[in-house]
Design an enzyme around this catalytic site. Structure first.
Site, short mmCIF file in Angstrom:
data_model
loop_
_atom_site.label_atom_id
_atom_site.label_comp_id
_atom_site.label_asym_id
_atom_site.label_seq_id
_atom_site.Cartn_x
_atom_site.Cartn_y
_atom_site.Cartn_z
N SER A 41 -12.72 36.65 9.50
CA SER A 41 -12.50 35.67 8.44
C SER A 41 -13.35 36.00 7.22
O SER A 41 -13.14 35.43 6.14
CB SER A 41 -12.83 34.26 8.94
OG SER A 41 -14.06 34.23 9.65
N GLU A 71 -7.16 29.09 19.56
CA GLU A 71 -7.03 28.60 18.19
C GLU A 71 -5.71 27.87 17.97
O GLU A 71 -4.64 28.38 18.30
CB GLU A 71 -7.14 29.77 17.19
CG GLU A 71 -7.05 29.32 15.74
CD GLU A 71 -7.41 30.40 14.74
OE1 GLU A 71 -7.29 30.14 13.52
OE2 GLU A 71 -7.82 31.51 15.17
#
Length: 273
Positions: free
Chosen positions: A54, A191
């Site tokens: 990320s 997730e």
């Protein structure tokens, strides 16, 4: 000093995470990408620091995680390792570094470990990457799995919507989770999946299951530090709780600095030699 709300100053290991699951203690995990942030996150008592790909989004400004390179991930992981003392530091293997074949995956995994000194690696995927996971584990490198919404596959999914809502995909996710555990992964991230599915996977596995948008029934939670501190404007998925509004705090402070400089208020007589 062990850390805020943490009495145990011992280094967190994969063994201790298993111990925490058996004892029913929740696991706190947060991302960091630089030395200063890692020092703060670690000093607060975080169990796991994820050097996430990320970084491609929040550090480099890319729209997906795909562009970040192996060299860039090693740079971020090395920086974080200099600031982290207690937390287990896990580094994401970036897109393209382990999907080609097991040999290339092991070579890249070894390079990350040797050059950054991190504690473990995280890979996205299930049965399709098992051979590579086995080979990396055989090299003595701990592996954390990642199922559900896997951002490196965003072009295949075409959306960041919740995954595994349908029975068939949920069944595949459960099978993948068991396969990763049986192969030797020490933990799995889930997730953006339904909460009941997250709780089911956590209850069926003996290894820790860390959720991000996977409900409160998992063994722990992970968020992106820039998101939970409110540094990013306009990003507010349902699973995100913002614990601060640093965007406003920083903007106000910087604005005051600009004003002071332009008004000749900074530096004052006490702030010069």
């Amino acid at each position: 000093m062990a850390g805020y709300l943490v009495d145990d100053a011992r280094k967190v290991t994969t063994h201790r995470l298993m111990e925490m699951k058996r004892q029913g203690k929740k696991i706190a995990m947060l991302t960091a990408y630089d030395y200063t942030t890692a020092q703060i996150v670690d000093g607060a008592g975080m169990d796991i620091i994820l050097v996430g790909d990320s970084a491609s989004n929040v550090m480099a400004g890319n729209t997906t995680t795909l562009p970040i390179t192996l060299d860039q991930m090693i740079y971020h992981a090395t920086s974080v390792m200099r600031g982290a003392k207690r937390a287990l530091v896990v580094c994401d293997m970036p897109f393209g570094t382990y999907q080609v074949n097991a040999t290339e995956g092991v070579s890249n995994a070894i390079r990350i470990m040797k050059e950054s000194g991190c504690d473990a690696l995280k890979l996205e995927g299930g049965v399709e990457i098992l051979d590579t996971v086995k080979s990396i584990l055989a090299a003595g490198i701990p592996v954390m799995g990642h199922l559900g919404l896997t951002p490196q596959s965003i072009n295949k999914f075409g959306t960041y919507a919740v995954r595994a809502k349908e029975e068939a995909e949920a069944a595949r996710l459960i099978a993948d989770a068991h396969a990763l555990e049986d192969t030797g992964c020490f933990a799995i991230v889930l997730e953006k999946i339904p909460a009941d599915l997250g709780a089911r996977v956590a209850s069926e596995l003996t290894i820790p299951v860390i959720g991000i948008g996977a409900g409160g029934g998992t063994d722990g939670q992970v968020l992106v530090v820039n998101d939970m501190l409110g540094m990013n404007k306009g990003f507010s998925p349902k699973f995100l709780r913002q614990y601060a509004d640093l965007h406003t705090v920083m903007t106000d402070a910087i604005g005051q600095y600009i004003t002071d400089v332009k008004n000749c208020d900074f530096p004052n007589s006490n702030e010069q030699y």
